[in-house]
Design a protein around this motif. Sequence first.
Motif, PDB file in Angstrom:
ATOM      1  N   CYS A  39     113.727  32.395 -15.037  1.00  0.00           N
ATOM      2  CA  CYS A  39     113.426  33.453 -14.073  1.00  0.00           C
ATOM      3  C   CYS A  39     112.976  34.686 -14.838  1.00  0.00           C
ATOM      4  O   CYS A  39     113.625  35.100 -15.802  1.00  0.00           O
ATOM      5  N   VAL A  40     111.857  35.250 -14.429  1.00  0.00           N
ATOM      6  CA  VAL A  40     111.344  36.486 -15.018  1.00  0.00           C
ATOM      7  C   VAL A  40     111.584  37.595 -14.008  1.00  0.00           C
ATOM      8  O   VAL A  40     111.139  37.502 -12.856  1.00  0.00           O
ATOM      9  N   PHE A  41     112.296  38.646 -14.434  1.00  0.00           N
ATOM     10  CA  PHE A  41     112.615  39.742 -13.529  1.00  0.00           C
ATOM     11  C   PHE A  41     111.369  40.577 -13.263  1.00  0.00           C
ATOM     12  O   PHE A  41     110.709  41.044 -14.183  1.00  0.00           O
ATOM     13  N   LYS A  42     111.030  40.752 -11.988  1.00  0.00           N
ATOM     14  CA  LYS A  42     109.875  41.541 -11.577  1.00  0.00           C
ATOM     15  C   LYS A  42     110.272  42.943 -11.153  1.00  0.00           C
ATOM     16  O   LYS A  42     109.511  43.881 -11.298  1.00  0.00           O
ATOM     17  N   ARG A  43     111.489  43.057 -10.583  1.00  0.00           N
ATOM     18  CA  ARG A  43     111.972  44.352 -10.102  1.00  0.00           C
ATOM     19  C   ARG A  43     113.488  44.377 -10.276  1.00  0.00           C
ATOM     20  O   ARG A  43     114.161  43.383  -9.995  1.00  0.00           O
ATOM     21  N   LYS A  44     114.027  45.512 -10.769  1.00  0.00           N
ATOM     22  CA  LYS A  44     115.465  45.651 -10.963  1.00  0.00           C
ATOM     23  C   LYS A  44     115.912  46.999 -10.416  1.00  0.00           C
ATOM     24  O   LYS A  44     115.269  48.019 -10.666  1.00  0.00           O
ATOM     25  N   ILE A  45     117.004  46.991  -9.676  1.00  0.00           N
ATOM     26  CA  ILE A  45     117.616  48.214  -9.187  1.00  0.00           C
ATOM     27  C   ILE A  45     119.073  48.185  -9.603  1.00  0.00           C
ATOM     28  O   ILE A  45     119.797  47.242  -9.278  1.00  0.00           O
ATOM     29  N   GLU A  46     119.497  49.198 -10.343  1.00  0.00           N
ATOM     30  CA  GLU A  46     120.890  49.242 -10.779  1.00  0.00           C
ATOM     31  C   GLU A  46     121.789  49.601  -9.598  1.00  0.00           C
ATOM     32  O   GLU A  46     121.476  50.489  -8.809  1.00  0.00           O
ATOM     33  N   ILE A  47     122.890  48.855  -9.467  1.00  0.00           N
ATOM     34  CA  ILE A  47     123.893  49.098  -8.436  1.00  0.00           C
ATOM     35  C   ILE A  47     125.247  49.182  -9.131  1.00  0.00           C
ATOM     36  O   ILE A  47     125.346  48.941 -10.336  1.00  0.00           O
ATOM     37  N   GLN A  48     126.286  49.496  -8.368  1.00  0.00           N
ATOM     38  CA  GLN A  48     127.616  49.559  -8.952  1.00  0.00           C
ATOM     39  C   GLN A  48     127.976  48.199  -9.556  1.00  0.00           C
ATOM     40  O   GLN A  48     127.883  47.176  -8.887  1.00  0.00           O
ATOM     41  N   LYS A  49     128.328  48.184 -10.833  1.00  0.00           N
ATOM     42  CA  LYS A  49     128.727  46.997 -11.576  1.00  0.00           C
ATOM     43  C   LYS A  49     127.620  45.963 -11.769  1.00  0.00           C
ATOM     44  O   LYS A  49     127.888  44.809 -12.085  1.00  0.00           O
ATOM     45  N   GLY A  50     126.345  46.313 -11.549  1.00  0.00           N
ATOM     46  CA  GLY A  50     125.313  45.306 -11.750  1.00  0.00           C
ATOM     47  C   GLY A  50     123.932  45.731 -11.321  1.00  0.00           C
ATOM     48  O   GLY A  50     123.573  46.902 -11.411  1.00  0.00           O
ATOM     49  N   TRP A  51     123.168  44.745 -10.810  1.00  0.00           N
ATOM     50  CA  TRP A  51     121.773  44.966 -10.443  1.00  0.00           C
ATOM     51  C   TRP A  51     121.391  44.124  -9.239  1.00  0.00           C
ATOM     52  O   TRP A  51     121.906  43.030  -9.029  1.00  0.00           O
ATOM     53  N   LYS A  52     120.426  44.628  -8.479  1.00  0.00           N
ATOM     54  CA  LYS A  52     119.694  43.821  -7.500  1.00  0.00           C
ATOM     55  C   LYS A  52     118.362  43.533  -8.166  1.00  0.00           C
ATOM     56  O   LYS A  52     117.730  44.439  -8.712  1.00  0.00           O
ATOM     57  N   ILE A  53     117.948  42.283  -8.132  1.00  0.00           N
ATOM     58  CA  ILE A  53     116.706  41.921  -8.800  1.00  0.00           C
ATOM     59  C   ILE A  53     115.833  41.054  -7.903  1.00  0.00           C
ATOM     60  O   ILE A  53     116.327  40.380  -6.997  1.00  0.00           O
ATOM     61  N   VAL A  54     114.536  41.116  -8.180  1.00  0.00           N
ATOM     62  CA  VAL A  54     113.568  40.171  -7.629  1.00  0.00           C
ATOM     63  C   VAL A  54     112.992  39.470  -8.840  1.00  0.00           C
ATOM     64  O   VAL A  54     112.563  40.122  -9.801  1.00  0.00           O
ATOM     65  N   ALA A  55     113.029  38.142  -8.832  1.00  0.00           N
ATOM     66  CA  ALA A  55     112.594  37.380  -9.995  1.00  0.00           C
ATOM     67  C   ALA A  55     111.676  36.242  -9.585  1.00  0.00           C
ATOM     68  O   ALA A  55     111.843  35.638  -8.528  1.00  0.00           O
ATOM     69  N   ALA A  56     110.698  35.961 -10.443  1.00  0.00           N
ATOM     70  CA  ALA A  56     109.839  34.784 -10.293  1.00  0.00           C
ATOM     71  C   ALA A  56     110.501  33.670 -11.083  1.00  0.00           C
ATOM     72  O   ALA A  56     110.658  33.770 -12.304  1.00  0.00           O
ATOM     73  N   CYS A  57     110.937  32.611 -10.389  1.00  0.00           N
ATOM     74  CA  CYS A  57     111.694  31.533 -11.021  1.00  0.00           C
ATOM     75  C   CYS A  57     110.927  30.214 -10.965  1.00  0.00           C
ATOM     76  O   CYS A  57     110.097  30.007 -10.082  1.00  0.00           O
ATOM     77  N   ALA A  58     111.244  29.349 -11.920  1.00  0.00           N
ATOM     78  CA  ALA A  58     110.615  28.026 -11.972  1.00  0.00           C
ATOM     79  C   ALA A  58     111.578  27.032 -12.599  1.00  0.00           C
ATOM     80  O   ALA A  58     112.372  27.373 -13.473  1.00  0.00           O
ATOM     81  N   SER A  59     111.488  25.792 -12.107  1.00  0.00           N
ATOM     82  CA  SER A  59     112.232  24.674 -12.674  1.00  0.00           C
ATOM     83  C   SER A  59     111.380  23.430 -12.444  1.00  0.00           C
ATOM     84  O   SER A  59     111.184  23.018 -11.301  1.00  0.00           O
ATOM     85  N   GLY A  60     110.850  22.868 -13.522  1.00  0.00           N
ATOM     86  CA  GLY A  60     109.929  21.748 -13.368  1.00  0.00           C
ATOM     87  C   GLY A  60     108.712  22.193 -12.558  1.00  0.00           C
ATOM     88  O   GLY A  60     108.094  23.195 -12.874  1.00  0.00           O
ATOM     89  N   ASN A  61     108.389  21.465 -11.481  1.00  0.00           N
ATOM     90  CA  ASN A  61     107.254  21.832 -10.619  1.00  0.00           C
ATOM     91  C   ASN A  61     107.645  22.769  -9.483  1.00  0.00           C
ATOM     92  O   ASN A  61     106.800  23.161  -8.696  1.00  0.00           O
ATOM     93  N   ASP A  62     108.925  23.100  -9.353  1.00  0.00           N
ATOM     94  CA  ASP A  62     109.430  23.960  -8.280  1.00  0.00           C
ATOM     95  C   ASP A  62     109.306  25.425  -8.694  1.00  0.00           C
ATOM     96  O   ASP A  62     109.725  25.806  -9.788  1.00  0.00           O
ATOM     97  N   ARG A  63     108.725  26.247  -7.831  1.00  0.00           N
ATOM     98  CA  ARG A  63     108.553  27.691  -8.068  1.00  0.00           C
ATOM     99  C   ARG A  63     109.065  28.440  -6.849  1.00  0.00           C
ATOM    100  O   ARG A  63     108.843  28.020  -5.729  1.00  0.00           O
ATOM    101  N   TRP A  64     109.752  29.579  -7.079  1.00  0.00           N
ATOM    102  CA  TRP A  64     110.263  30.377  -5.969  1.00  0.00           C
ATOM    103  C   TRP A  64     110.509  31.808  -6.426  1.00  0.00           C
ATOM    104  O   TRP A  64     110.563  32.099  -7.598  1.00  0.00           O
ATOM    105  N   THR A  65     110.649  32.696  -5.445  1.00  0.00           N
ATOM    106  CA  THR A  65     111.032  34.080  -5.690  1.00  0.00           C
ATOM    107  C   THR A  65     112.506  34.207  -5.349  1.00  0.00           C
ATOM    108  O   THR A  65     112.927  33.843  -4.243  1.00  0.00           O
ATOM    109  N   ALA A  66     113.288  34.684  -6.305  1.00  0.00           N
ATOM    110  CA  ALA A  66     114.722  34.877  -6.089  1.00  0.00           C
ATOM    111  C   ALA A  66     114.998  36.342  -5.804  1.00  0.00           C
ATOM    112  O   ALA A  66     114.527  37.221  -6.525  1.00  0.00           O
ATOM    113  N   ASN A  67     115.720  36.600  -4.743  1.00  0.00           N
ATOM    114  CA  ASN A  67     116.246  37.931  -4.441  1.00  0.00           C
ATOM    115  C   ASN A  67     117.732  37.832  -4.749  1.00  0.00           C
ATOM    116  O   ASN A  67     118.496  37.259  -3.975  1.00  0.00           O
TER     117      ASN A  67
END
Length: 74
Positions: free
Chosen positions: A19-47
Amino acid sequence: GLLRATISGEGAWAGDTTCVFKRKIEIQKGWKIVAACASGNDRWTANARLVVDGNRLTWSSERGTRTYVRCNKA
């Protein structure tokens, strides 16, 4: 069994999934991220939300929740 994962400021890798992080927002104790992910031939956007609690990082997204434990480098 255990699966080695690497999570950095740029992205995350575990097994054959990346997963490559496209957008990151720092929150308490962590982050909210939007990532471009891939596994084999499967591709998706992770929120996802990454929350750190001590030596544990929990990744929660539309595809479920996983908790990772930080290992000491030898």
